[in-house]
Scaffold this motif. Structure first.
Motif, mmCIF file in Angstrom:
data_model
loop_
_atom_site.group_PDB
_atom_site.id
_atom_site.type_symbol
_atom_site.label_atom_id
_atom_site.label_comp_id
_atom_site.label_asym_id
_atom_site.label_seq_id
_atom_site.Cartn_x
_atom_site.Cartn_y
_atom_site.Cartn_z
ATOM 1 N N LEU A 80 28.169 -28.614 39.298
ATOM 2 C CA LEU A 80 26.915 -27.620 38.378
ATOM 3 C C LEU A 80 26.090 -27.946 39.245
ATOM 4 O O LEU A 80 25.752 -26.416 39.454
ATOM 5 C CB LEU A 80 26.502 -28.912 36.907
ATOM 6 C CG LEU A 80 27.519 -29.262 36.415
ATOM 7 C CD1 LEU A 80 26.467 -30.053 35.203
ATOM 8 C CD2 LEU A 80 27.430 -27.926 35.640
ATOM 9 N N VAL A 81 25.746 -28.363 40.447
ATOM 10 C CA VAL A 81 24.723 -28.165 41.202
ATOM 11 C C VAL A 81 25.216 -26.612 42.316
ATOM 12 O O VAL A 81 24.594 -25.754 42.393
ATOM 13 C CB VAL A 81 24.390 -29.535 42.409
ATOM 14 C CG1 VAL A 81 24.067 -28.480 43.570
ATOM 15 C CG2 VAL A 81 23.284 -30.311 41.568
ATOM 16 N N PHE A 82 26.616 -27.054 42.665
ATOM 17 C CA PHE A 82 27.181 -25.612 43.246
ATOM 18 C C PHE A 82 26.988 -24.470 42.713
ATOM 19 O O PHE A 82 26.760 -22.890 42.604
ATOM 20 C CB PHE A 82 28.208 -25.851 43.913
ATOM 21 C CG PHE A 82 28.685 -26.797 45.240
ATOM 22 C CD1 PHE A 82 27.305 -27.244 45.458
ATOM 23 C CD2 PHE A 82 29.519 -27.274 45.073
ATOM 24 C CE1 PHE A 82 27.315 -27.770 47.028
ATOM 25 C CE2 PHE A 82 29.714 -28.761 46.121
ATOM 26 C CZ PHE A 82 28.979 -28.350 46.933
ATOM 27 N N ALA A 83 27.003 -24.441 41.030
ATOM 28 C CA ALA A 83 27.101 -23.383 40.528
ATOM 29 C C ALA A 83 25.865 -23.108 39.976
ATOM 30 O O ALA A 83 25.791 -21.492 39.580
ATOM 31 C CB ALA A 83 28.153 -24.225 39.241
ATOM 32 N N ILE A 84 24.630 -23.426 39.872
ATOM 33 C CA ILE A 84 23.112 -23.010 40.165
ATOM 34 C C ILE A 84 23.490 -22.534 41.239
ATOM 35 O O ILE A 84 22.592 -21.758 41.255
ATOM 36 C CB ILE A 84 22.315 -24.179 39.915
ATOM 37 C CG1 ILE A 84 22.937 -25.005 38.824
ATOM 38 C CG2 ILE A 84 21.460 -23.497 40.142
ATOM 39 C CD1 ILE A 84 21.265 -26.417 38.336
ATOM 40 N N GLY A 85 22.987 -22.778 42.624
ATOM 41 C CA GLY A 85 23.777 -21.441 43.942
ATOM 42 C C GLY A 85 24.327 -21.031 43.855
ATOM 43 O O GLY A 85 23.993 -19.526 43.774
ATOM 44 N N GLY A 86 25.192 -20.487 43.327
ATOM 45 C CA GLY A 86 26.077 -19.662 42.632
ATOM 46 C C GLY A 86 25.549 -18.538 41.674
ATOM 47 O O GLY A 86 25.704 -17.134 42.166
ATOM 48 N N VAL A 87 25.552 -18.805 40.397
ATOM 49 C CA VAL A 87 24.085 -18.134 40.187
ATOM 50 C C VAL A 87 23.058 -17.193 40.723
ATOM 51 O O VAL A 87 23.120 -15.974 40.759
ATOM 52 C CB VAL A 87 23.905 -18.840 38.769
ATOM 53 C CG1 VAL A 87 23.229 -18.316 37.943
ATOM 54 C CG2 VAL A 87 24.873 -19.692 37.886
ATOM 55 N N LEU A 88 22.381 -17.980 41.009
ATOM 56 C CA LEU A 88 21.881 -17.483 41.805
ATOM 57 C C LEU A 88 22.194 -16.357 42.829
ATOM 58 O O LEU A 88 21.343 -15.687 43.130
ATOM 59 C CB LEU A 88 20.501 -18.794 43.072
ATOM 60 C CG LEU A 88 20.010 -19.400 42.629
ATOM 61 C CD1 LEU A 88 19.071 -20.626 42.770
ATOM 62 C CD2 LEU A 88 18.974 -19.254 41.027
ATOM 63 N N LEU A 89 22.782 -16.659 43.650
ATOM 64 C CA LEU A 89 23.708 -15.720 44.803
ATOM 65 C C LEU A 89 23.883 -14.372 44.003
ATOM 66 O O LEU A 89 24.232 -13.424 44.061
ATOM 67 C CB LEU A 89 24.459 -16.116 45.589
ATOM 68 C CG LEU A 89 24.122 -16.881 46.398
ATOM 69 C CD1 LEU A 89 25.526 -17.354 47.075
ATOM 70 C CD2 LEU A 89 23.484 -16.848 47.076
ATOM 71 N N PHE A 90 24.701 -15.357 42.416
ATOM 72 C CA PHE A 90 25.517 -13.600 41.617
ATOM 73 C C PHE A 90 24.012 -13.295 40.857
ATOM 74 O O PHE A 90 24.315 -10.846 41.139
ATOM 75 C CB PHE A 90 26.629 -13.808 40.742
ATOM 76 C CG PHE A 90 27.464 -14.409 40.865
ATOM 77 C CD1 PHE A 90 27.468 -14.687 41.830
ATOM 78 C CD2 PHE A 90 28.348 -14.634 39.448
ATOM 79 C CE1 PHE A 90 28.736 -15.253 42.312
ATOM 80 C CE2 PHE A 90 29.108 -15.025 39.610
ATOM 81 C CZ PHE A 90 29.892 -15.731 41.188
ATOM 82 N N ALA A 91 22.941 -13.017 41.233
ATOM 83 C CA ALA A 91 21.627 -12.091 40.350
ATOM 84 C C ALA A 91 20.913 -11.646 41.823
ATOM 85 O O ALA A 91 20.032 -11.137 40.717
ATOM 86 C CB ALA A 91 21.058 -13.426 39.910
#
Length: 529
Positions: free
Chosen positions: A96-107
């Motif tokens: 979940l922590v890595f997914a939050i980082g992924g969302v930031l990069l996607f956005a």
């Protein structure tokens, strides 16, 4: 025949349902919201749902019930198909922590001039007028957010699976969205689509191996539940040939997902061709989920037959470290270099898998393999996401510049970006005062506790080889004159900057003060059986 209503432990599984629910809501938003409103809605939905799921994961972890001697904590859920224990909750938190980082990069949209790094119209053929119109109109695919959420749900389900059928379903839920995401790059469309096709075809083969292996193991044990398989192995029931062949085929499916040799051929092509934000998320999250599933399968289902599968792990770990370290030297593209670096780190993680499985097998001063692997996954994930986030910043009018020759002189053009990237490379090399040093110490110590001295010796030697190509990039950035125009660095928004900043803080913090996370990994305990 009387139907029995299945029991669903909603109070313990609700973080998983939050993620899948957000993915489904994201699809509905794509259908009904105007295109101009989708970006903000999808970003907020993904971030909020991931934060809520992370808080829920912490709450579930605090409420885990102790079992046995207090080392293994948790219980089975969904009629025994899911295992909610300490390692599961720890892995959920990391994902979940890595997914939050992924969302930031996607956005991130500033780097591409107001649009994301994803294609404006993925169905349009590269180079056609339709593609040009979609690009000039500023369109982009916000469907990437629900796709990512489905992948996150699969990543959470994968290590929690307690039977082979559920694990296969989780494998597909995890993989299918990633196949699509890899082919959605705005620039270098053909390379991106080639990466997606290779990933899909090789992934389909690996899933076939996994499913056939599950069928053979079922033929041996008469059950797909891990506890029942372990009992059949312990009592030596059934045809042992079915067990050995099935175990090997299951291993092939999981070795593909973690990128272990000789099943690593997809890694450099996919890492290079996929949008870099997808590469960062995939490199960190998939590794965590796949290693969690591998540990559960071999420690729980095949734990009683350890001396059968350990020699295979020895060979694969050594081969993976050598292939990753040697082939990384020959790379001229920074994303391919990081891809082979990821292969080498897979070998280091497999070294930790060879360690003693339980605290009962250890002296008080030693570290268990589960604790070591969990800690290494944390260190590897943050350094990798940070490194790929840096890659998105080095660019020109044509987009990202990933050829290493274009990175020459980066230290003078942007000392901060070059310094941060060098720091991540030193962490991957395992230099002291970085998290990578403590992570390697943990997995090497775990392997030595089980007598895997040859594997540890090879690991140390390949670490030295790996340090060479990491230092070579640092020398290129600081001590090499650019051949033409020097590298240019784009200024990111707060989204990418936050991802990089957190990566730096965690990588340095775990190098200086690793105790709290090591203790947390130790408190996760063992996999329940």
């Amino acid at each position: 025949m009387e139907f029995t209503k299945p029991a669903v432990e909603y109070a313990q599984l609700w973080p998983l349902f939050v993620v899948f629910g957000a993915a489904c809501v994201g699809i509905v938003l794509e259908a009904f919201l105007p295109r101009a409103s989708r970006y903000l809605a999808q970003t907020v939905l993904a971030l909020v749902s991931l934060l809520v799921a992370l808080v829920g994961t912490v709450m579930v972890g605090r409420d885990l019930s102790p079992l046995g001697d207090g080392v293994a904590r948790g219980n089975l859920a969904m009629e025994g198909t899911l295992a909610l224990d300490g390692p599961t909750v720890f892995l959920w938190g990391i994902v979940l922590v890595f997914a939050i980082g992924g969302v930031l990069l996607f956005a991130e949209r500033r780097l591409e001039g107001g649009v994301s790094a994803f294609a404006g119209q993925a169905a349009a053929l590269p180079g056609t007028e339709a593609e040009r119109q979609a690009s000039t109109s500023g369109l982009d695919h916000t469907e990437v957010f629900p796709l990512m959420m489905f992948a996150v749900g699969g990543m959470m389900l994968f290590p929690a699976s307690n039977d082979l059928l559920t694990m296969f379903v989780a494998l597909e839920v995890l993989s299918l969205p990633l196949y699509l995401l890899c082919g959605l790059a705005r620039r270098r469309r053909l390379l991106s689509q080639e990466a997606a096709l290779k990933y899909f075809l090789l992934g389909a083969f690996s899933s076939g191996f996994f499913l056939y292996g599950a069928a053979l193991v079922y033929g041996f044990a008469g059950t797909m539940e891990f506890g029942g398989i372990n009992e059949a192995v312990r009592n030596d029931l059934g045809n042992r040939t079915l067990l050995l062949v099935g175990m090997g085929m299951l291993a092939v499916g999981l070795f593909f997902k973690i990128g272990a040799a000789p099943f690593q051929a997809w890694t450099p092509d996919v890492y290079q061709g996929a949008p870099t934000a997808v590469t960062a998320f995939m490199a960190a999250g998939t590794k965590v989920a796949a290693f969690g599933a591998l540990l559960r399968l071999f420690y729980v289902a095949f734990g009683a037959d350890r001396w059968t599968w350990q020699p295979m792990m020895w060979v694969v770990a050594i081969l993976t470290m050598v292939v990753g370290a040697v082939l990384a030297i020959a790379q001229t593209d920074v994303k391919r270099m990081l891809a082979y670096s990821a292969v080498a780190h897979t070998g280091f993680l497999l070294t930790g898998v060879l360690g003693a499985q339980s605290v009962a097998e250890l002296a008080d001063t030693q570290i268990s393999s589960t604790q070591a692997v969990l800690f290494y996954l944390v260190t590897y994930g943050f350094a990798t996401m940070g490194a790929f986030a840096i890659v998105t910043l080095v660019r020109d009018a044509g987009g990202e510049q990933t050829h290493l020759a274009r990175w020459a002189g980066l230290g003078r053009e942007s000392p901060i970006v070059a310094g941060v990237f060098a720091f991540f490379l030193l962490a991957m090399a395992g230099i002291p005062l970085t998290s990578g040093f403590v992570g390697k110490w943990a997995v090497f110590a775990a392997a030595l506790s089980a007598g895997a001295y040859p594997v540890v010796i090879v690991a140390v030697l390949t670490s030295i080889v790996a340090a060479f190509f990491y230092v070579r990039v640092i020398r290129l950035m600081y001590f090499t004159e650019p051949s033409g125009d020097g590298p240019s660095v784009a200024t990111p928004s707060v989204l990418t900057a936050a991802t990089i900043g957190v990566g730096v803080i965690v990588t340095f913090g775990l190098g200086v003060l690793p105790g709290p996370v090591l203790d947390l990994a130790g408190m996760a305990g063992e996999f329940i059986r």
